[in-house]
Design a protein around this motif. Structure first.
Motif, PDB file in Angstrom:
ATOM      1  N   TYR A 140       7.146  12.033  10.516  1.00 43.34           N
ATOM      2  CA  TYR A 140       7.223  10.901   9.601  1.00 43.34           C
ATOM      3  C   TYR A 140       6.337   9.711   9.974  1.00 43.34           C
ATOM      4  CZ  TYR A 140      11.201  13.607   8.075  1.00 43.34           C
ATOM      5  OH  TYR A 140      11.994  14.620   7.633  1.00 43.34           O
ATOM      6  N   TRP A 143       6.687   5.778   9.201  1.00 43.33           N
ATOM      7  CA  TRP A 143       7.996   5.572   8.575  1.00 43.33           C
ATOM      8  C   TRP A 143       9.150   5.940   9.508  1.00 43.33           C
ATOM      9  CZ3 TRP A 143       7.824   2.986   4.177  1.00 43.33           C
ATOM     10  CH2 TRP A 143       6.679   3.078   3.379  1.00 43.33           C
ATOM     11  N   MET A 218      12.102   7.259   1.171  1.00 40.76           N
ATOM     12  CA  MET A 218      11.096   7.433   2.215  1.00 40.76           C
ATOM     13  C   MET A 218      10.321   8.734   2.035  1.00 40.76           C
ATOM     14  SD  MET A 218      10.979   4.816   4.060  1.00 40.76           S
ATOM     15  CE  MET A 218      11.958   3.335   4.266  1.00 40.76           C
ATOM     16  N   GLN A 221       7.764   8.239  -0.535  1.00 43.57           N
ATOM     17  CA  GLN A 221       6.629   7.473  -0.032  1.00 43.57           C
ATOM     18  C   GLN A 221       5.718   8.331   0.850  1.00 43.57           C
ATOM     19  OE1 GLN A 221       5.803   4.332  -0.914  1.00 43.57           O
ATOM     20  NE2 GLN A 221       7.499   4.477  -2.343  1.00 43.57           N
TER      21      GLN A 221
END
Length: 227
Positions: A140, A143, A218, A221
């Motif tokens: 990730y 993030w 998330m 995104q």
């Protein structure tokens, strides 16, 4: 070994020696740390409240230091301190105290990892858990910290240590930590004086709902970033 490296090593060793000597030769400090660990591991909310209140006007300071202690000594529970702060100081002041002390603890974990490296971190947290968080960071990227703070089942402390082992800047880490930690702190604090079984279930339900919503956002995104 270059002069700069020798100086850095001397500083690292010096800090450790001072902390160890302080712990073993300052008996009030040693006893306070020991009692703090015992109280937190007992998972007794009333015991935590009584311990904090026993310090009188220094109670907020002790609560702050307890939160920092649990951050460094993962995986001691932080939610007990957050609940206790809300019960003792009111949910608004308790939330402020819990959030700021959690931020201080996160900053300390990050600094320890950045300063001492992976070998030192693996002595403070389970290596298996650290490896799992490493994978989380790989998946990730930027993030990772924000997502981890929003998800109640991801260890706050281990994420802080893991972040310190990456190339992430300190201020990026603190921004993501502060923003991600705030919702859970507010919810825990608001429920701090309503700790009946039904209220506890409600808190976990709200946290889970919020975490799932944040996770979906998330992931969206991340998908957009990859495209």
């Amino acid at each position: 070994m270059e002069k700069k490296e020798r100086k850095s090593l001397a500083i690292k060793i010096g800090i450790l020696v001072v902390l160890i000597l302080a712990y073993f030769f300052i008996s009030p400090l040693r006893e306070a740390v020991r009692q703090g660990v015992v109280v937190l591991t007992s998972l007794d909310l009333e015991g935590v409240k009584e311990y904090i209140l026993s310090f009188g006007i220094w109670a907020p300071v002790i609560s702050f230091l307890l939160m920092v202690l649990q951050s460094v000594a993962a995986p001691l529970p932080a939610f007990l301190i957050t609940f206790a702060n809300a019960g003792l100081f009111g949910w608004v002041k308790g939330a402020i105290l819990s959030w700021t002390s959690a931020m201080a603890g996160a900053a300390l974990c990050f600094a320890i990892a950045r300063f001492y490296g992976r070998g030192a971190v693996e002595k403070l947290v389970p290596s298996k858990a650290l490896a799992e968080v490493d994978i989380f960071f790989e998946h990730y990227g930027k993030w990772a910290v924000l997502m981890a703070r929003l998800l109640p089942f991801v260890s706050f402390d281990i994420v802080s240590y893991a972040a310190g082992l990456t190339s992430m800047s300190f201020w990026s880490f603190m921004w993501a930590t502060g923003l991600g930690q705030l919702p859970a702190t507010l919810i825990y604090s608001y429920a701090g004086d309503m700790l009946a079984g039904s209220a506890r279930t409600l808190v976990w339900g709200l946290l889970t709902l919020f975490a799932l919503s944040a996770l979906l956002f998330m992931l969206k995104q991340i998908r957009q970033d990859k495209k």
